[in-house]
Design a protein around this motif. Structure first.
Motif, PDB file in Angstrom:
ATOM      1  N   ASN A 358     -30.636  27.541 -24.181  1.00 21.73           N
ATOM      2  CA  ASN A 358     -31.384  27.534 -25.435  1.00 21.73           C
ATOM      3  C   ASN A 358     -31.956  26.133 -25.556  1.00 21.73           C
ATOM      4  OD1 ASN A 358     -30.631  30.106 -25.990  1.00 21.73           O
ATOM      5  ND2 ASN A 358     -29.378  29.616 -27.787  1.00 21.73           N
ATOM      6  N   TYR A 368     -35.221  30.423 -26.305  1.00 20.44           N
ATOM      7  CA  TYR A 368     -33.814  30.760 -26.489  1.00 20.44           C
ATOM      8  C   TYR A 368     -33.487  31.995 -25.664  1.00 20.44           C
ATOM      9  CZ  TYR A 368     -32.648  27.483 -30.255  1.00 20.44           C
ATOM     10  OH  TYR A 368     -32.366  26.350 -30.966  1.00 20.44           O
ATOM     11  N   ALA A 370     -30.692  33.561 -26.053  1.00 22.51           N
ATOM     12  CA  ALA A 370     -29.976  34.413 -27.006  1.00 22.51           C
ATOM     13  C   ALA A 370     -30.073  33.752 -28.374  1.00 22.51           C
ATOM     14  CB  ALA A 370     -28.503  34.535 -26.589  1.00 22.51           C
ATOM     15  N   SER A 373     -33.419  38.587 -30.490  1.00 27.98           N
ATOM     16  CA  SER A 373     -34.657  38.535 -31.284  1.00 27.98           C
ATOM     17  C   SER A 373     -35.398  37.222 -31.034  1.00 27.98           C
ATOM     18  CB  SER A 373     -34.353  38.708 -32.770  1.00 27.98           C
ATOM     19  OG  SER A 373     -33.618  37.603 -33.262  1.00 27.98           O
ATOM     20  N   SER A 399     -28.927  23.599 -24.715  1.00 28.17           N
ATOM     21  CA  SER A 399     -27.513  23.973 -24.694  1.00 28.17           C
ATOM     22  C   SER A 399     -27.349  25.280 -23.943  1.00 28.17           C
ATOM     23  CB  SER A 399     -26.930  24.058 -26.103  1.00 28.17           C
ATOM     24  OG  SER A 399     -27.849  24.606 -26.995  1.00 28.17           O
TER      25      SER A 399
ATOM     26  N   GLN B  34     -28.049  25.800 -32.618  1.00 26.97           N
ATOM     27  CA  GLN B  34     -28.578  26.250 -31.326  1.00 26.97           C
ATOM     28  C   GLN B  34     -27.434  26.702 -30.427  1.00 26.97           C
ATOM     29  OE1 GLN B  34     -31.836  24.340 -29.205  1.00 26.97           O
ATOM     30  NE2 GLN B  34     -30.436  23.619 -27.660  1.00 26.97           N
ATOM     31  N   LYS B  35     -26.377  25.896 -30.424  1.00 23.01           N
ATOM     32  CA  LYS B  35     -25.228  26.213 -29.588  1.00 23.01           C
ATOM     33  C   LYS B  35     -24.569  27.508 -30.084  1.00 23.01           C
ATOM     34  CE  LYS B  35     -21.835  24.171 -26.855  1.00 23.01           C
ATOM     35  NZ  LYS B  35     -22.338  25.125 -25.881  1.00 23.01           N
ATOM     36  N   LEU B  37     -25.850  29.943 -31.777  1.00 22.64           N
ATOM     37  CA  LEU B  37     -26.695  31.124 -31.554  1.00 22.64           C
ATOM     38  C   LEU B  37     -26.566  31.607 -30.120  1.00 22.64           C
ATOM     39  CD1 LEU B  37     -29.961  30.188 -33.492  1.00 22.64           C
ATOM     40  CD2 LEU B  37     -28.278  31.927 -34.107  1.00 22.64           C
ATOM     41  N   GLY B  38     -26.451  30.661 -29.196  1.00 22.00           N
ATOM     42  CA  GLY B  38     -26.303  31.031 -27.789  1.00 22.00           C
ATOM     43  C   GLY B  38     -25.001  31.747 -27.520  1.00 22.00           C
ATOM     44  N   GLU B  39     -24.043  31.567 -28.417  1.00 25.29           N
ATOM     45  CA  GLU B  39     -22.708  32.148 -28.193  1.00 25.29           C
ATOM     46  C   GLU B  39     -22.409  33.341 -29.090  1.00 25.29           C
ATOM     47  OE1 GLU B  39     -20.217  28.745 -28.727  1.00 25.29           O
ATOM     48  OE2 GLU B  39     -20.854  27.840 -26.837  1.00 25.29           O
ATOM     49  N   LEU B  40     -23.416  33.832 -29.820  1.00 25.51           N
ATOM     50  CA  LEU B  40     -23.177  34.980 -30.700  1.00 25.51           C
ATOM     51  C   LEU B  40     -22.862  36.218 -29.874  1.00 25.51           C
ATOM     52  CD1 LEU B  40     -25.932  34.927 -33.467  1.00 25.51           C
ATOM     53  CD2 LEU B  40     -23.571  34.154 -33.618  1.00 25.51           C
ATOM     54  N   LEU B  42     -23.233  39.771 -30.545  1.00 23.18           N
ATOM     55  CA  LEU B  42     -23.785  40.642 -31.583  1.00 23.18           C
ATOM     56  C   LEU B  42     -23.442  42.114 -31.392  1.00 23.18           C
ATOM     57  CD1 LEU B  42     -27.269  39.006 -32.101  1.00 23.18           C
ATOM     58  CD2 LEU B  42     -25.312  38.927 -33.628  1.00 23.18           C
ATOM     59  N   THR B  48     -30.383  39.929 -35.199  1.00 20.07           N
ATOM     60  CA  THR B  48     -30.881  38.807 -36.002  1.00 20.07           C
ATOM     61  C   THR B  48     -32.387  38.941 -36.141  1.00 20.07           C
ATOM     62  OG1 THR B  48     -31.095  37.527 -33.980  1.00 20.07           O
ATOM     63  CG2 THR B  48     -29.105  37.177 -35.271  1.00 20.07           C
ATOM     64  N   HIS B  49     -32.898  38.319 -37.203  1.00 19.24           N
ATOM     65  CA  HIS B  49     -34.341  38.277 -37.358  1.00 19.24           C
ATOM     66  C   HIS B  49     -34.709  36.901 -37.911  1.00 19.24           C
ATOM     67  CE1 HIS B  49     -38.420  39.168 -38.435  1.00 19.24           C
ATOM     68  NE2 HIS B  49     -38.183  38.832 -39.686  1.00 19.24           N
ATOM     69  N   PHE B  50     -35.581  36.215 -37.207  1.00 20.41           N
ATOM     70  CA  PHE B  50     -36.006  34.883 -37.628  1.00 20.41           C
ATOM     71  C   PHE B  50     -37.445  34.958 -38.133  1.00 20.41           C
ATOM     72  CE2 PHE B  50     -32.562  32.156 -36.100  1.00 20.41           C
ATOM     73  CZ  PHE B  50     -31.868  33.056 -35.312  1.00 20.41           C
ATOM     74  N   ILE B  56     -34.538  27.591 -37.039  1.00 19.48           N
ATOM     75  CA  ILE B  56     -33.341  28.374 -36.703  1.00 19.48           C
ATOM     76  C   ILE B  56     -32.284  28.287 -37.801  1.00 19.48           C
ATOM     77  CG2 ILE B  56     -33.613  28.378 -34.195  1.00 19.48           C
ATOM     78  CD1 ILE B  56     -31.651  25.974 -34.161  1.00 19.48           C
TER      79      ILE B  56
END
Lengths: 414, 182
Positions: A358, A368, A370, A373, A399, B34-35, B37-40, B42, B48-50, B56
């Motif tokens: 990311n 990103y 992940a 979305s 990251s 950021q970190k 989110l990379g580890e979610l 789901l 998710t919706h941005f 973020i």
């Protein structure tokens, strides 16, 4: 002071030359004081009386009648005026040799050029947010080509009978961000207690503050300095307290809870400010060892509520600190490279070997992996050239779930 | 002061060179988010919706429980992450008006780690798992919506019926709820 600076002491370095140099240092040293409140008043007074002559002070607040018991540079006629200006005028009047510039506003209004003018920065703040901002700014200013870019940061803080002073040499020793876990978070009451079974007057006030306001006055942003707003909350809290048979909801308690006011003790401020100014004096003159040299103690804790206790220790730098640990490394790259090519190269670079990176700049989400979305929203960037996505010299953070730390790069176009 | 600089130069020799930064730096909160989110994790029940991919710190989480009393519903939560994150927790609110013992009619959520038990070591995944759990196991002993909690405690069948009718946009005890069925 001259007498003190005209002779070596038991702890001065061998190369210390007493006399003219330390004396002129203290007269020419430019000190920035952030905050002109309880600590700030003490700090400004101490600096002026210790012989510092070039002081600047920043504060965004105006004087409130409740400040007058301890913020001794202010008088009743000053209520409503900006703290920085009144404090600067008061001290300049009493110590005419000392010139104090006031700036009324936020520290964030000023840029690196502004902070670069000073030799040392002393904080007498009540907000973690502001401390983190100035800390990150000072760390970011370090330029190996310019010794003057290193600004020692002295941070004082008090809460009731407790306080601390610490000295930070940005990037060299543990910084505010490294020490963030030293701040005890504010104790919060479970939302369900507020909503169902309040037991204390504070619970009723928090209920009015968090739940009732949202229900009844959703469209009006709450201004905790607006007496009408506080009165409204007070009345709602009072009704709720009566409903549950709870005593003790008052207007001033409402104000205290809503604004999170912690009673300030004048003598705690005096002790902490004295310690901060003592360190500034030693840093400016080299007349004695200072708190915070690398590898030595940098943090003094003071507790005055049961006897008098102080403890001084070394808080070590956190290698994974997002501000001062893991500083960005240079990444020299052709601006015509596509983001996809850069991502591929990360997968191969020995130090990274990123699988699901990311990556972003302060302004832009570059790519990103992940969540899904964001991957879909950003995959279009992969085809674009780096020159379209970021500027030369901009910082990029990368990251990956496989790594505990983030990689930060300063992108330099070749 | 000069002595400090010579110490700095000593330190620098043993470290990788870090040049000067004049451009804006990625903030501590952004780095952490950021970190996270990379580890979610789901799974299939969450998305998710941005609204703005570059921001973020603000997003919506859509939860579609595939079991439990709220199965078949679509629930949206706004996440507003303060710049003080992870020192302070994200602010999470349910966008729909729903009948749930731990979520009030304004969308406030009673989840311990969103308030009194938040710790900086917790991450966004912990919050998301917590939200998911609220739909699987509504908790009557920790109520925000007292009437829903009382129903759940005294008459589970009536509570179930109320959940179903509220989810299809019906009303419970005079309170009309948003339709949340897929």
């Amino acid at each position: 002071m001259d007498r003190l600076l005209s002779r070596p002491g038991g702890f001065t370095e061998d190369e210390y030359e007493p006399g003219a140099i330390p004396i002129s240092n203290i007269e020419n040293f430019r000190v920035l004081v952030i905050g002109a409140g309880g600590l700030g008043c003490e700090i400004l007074k101490n600096l002026a009386l210790s012989g510092f002559r070039k002081i600047d002070v920043i504060d965004m607040d105006t004087i409130d009648v409740s400040n007058l018991n301890r913020q001794f540079l202010f008088r009743e006629k000053d209520v409503g005026k900006p703290k920085a200006t009144v404090a600067a005028e008061f001290v300049s009047r009493r110590v005419p040799s000392c010139k104090i510039n006031a700036y009324v506003g936020k520290i964030q209004d000023k840029d690196e050029d502004y902070y670069m003018q000073f030799n040392i920065i002393i904080c007498g703040l009540d907000s973690i947010e502001a401390r983190r901002w100035i800390n990150a700014t000072l760390v970011g200013m370090i330029d190996m080509g310019n010794p003057d870019s290193l600004k020692p940061l002295i941070d004082g803080g008090t809460e009731g009978f407790k306080g601390q002073s610490r000295v930070i040499l940005p990037t060299m020793t543990s910084c505010i961000e490294c020490q963030l876990d030293m701040h005890a978070p504010r104790a919060a009451v479970p939302l369900c207690t507020l909503a169902t079974i309040p037991r204390q007057p504070q619970h009723c006030i928090e209920w009015a503050h968090i739940i009732k306001w949202e229900e009844d006055r959703k469209d009006i942003p709450l201004d905790t300095d607006d007496p009408e707003h506080i009165t409204w909350l007070y009345q709602k809290a009072l009704l709720r307290a009566q409903e549950f048979g709870i005593q003790g909801v008052t207007y001033s308690l409402t104000q205290g809870v809503v604004k999170n006011i912690i009673p300030a003790i004048a003598s705690t401020n005096a002790i902490i400010a004295a310690s901060c100014c003592n360190e500034a004096f030693k840093l400016a003159t080299s007349s004695a060892p200072f708190l915070g040299a690398p590898g030595t103690n940098n943090y003094m804790q003071y507790t005055g509520d049961s006897g008098v206790y102080t403890y001084t220790f070394e808080h070590e730098q956190n290698p994974a600190c997002p501000v001062c640990g893991n500083l960005p490394r240079d990444l020299t790259i052709n601006p015509d490279t596509t983001l996809q090519e850069l991502v591929d190269s990360f997968a191969e670079r020995p130090e990274s070997q990123l699988k699901k990176p990311n990556m972003r700049t302060e302004e832009k989400t570059l790519y990103y992996s992940a969540p899904e979305s964001l991957r879909m929203q950003t995959e279009g960037n992969l085809k674009r050239k780096l020159s379209e996505l970021l500027a030369d010299g901009e910082e990029m953070a990368v990251s990956d779930p496989a790594f505990a730390i983030d990689f930060r790069y300063k992108v330099r176009f070749s | 002061m000069l002595k400090i600089w010579s110490m700095k130069q000593e330190q620098q020799k043993s470290e990788a060179a870090a040049g000067q930064t004049k451009k804006k730096k990625v903030t501590a909160a952004q780095l952490r988010v950021q970190k996270d989110l990379g580890e979610l994790a789901l799974g299939s029940t969450m998305k998710t919706h941005f609204p703005n991919a570059d921001d973020i710190l603000n997003f919506t989480l859509t939860l579609t429980p595939d079991e439990g009393l709220y199965k078949g519903g679509v629930f949206n939560f706004t996440f507003a992450i303060p710049s003080t994150f992870p020192h302070e927790p994200p602010k999470v609110k349910c966008k729909e008006k729903i009948y749930h013992p731990n979520i009030d009619l304004e969308g406030n959520v009673c989840l311990n780690i969103l308030r009194e038990d938040w710790k900086p070591v917790l991450n966004l995944n912990a919050v998301i798992v917590g939200l998911q759990f609220l739909f699987l196991e509504p908790n009557a002993s920790d109520p925000l919506n007292k009437e829903a909690a009382a129903d759940l405690q005294t008459d589970r069948d009536r509570f179930k019926r109320n959940v179903r009718s509220s989810m299809s946009g019906g009303s419970v005890k005079g309170e009309t709820f948003d339709r949340v069925m897929k």
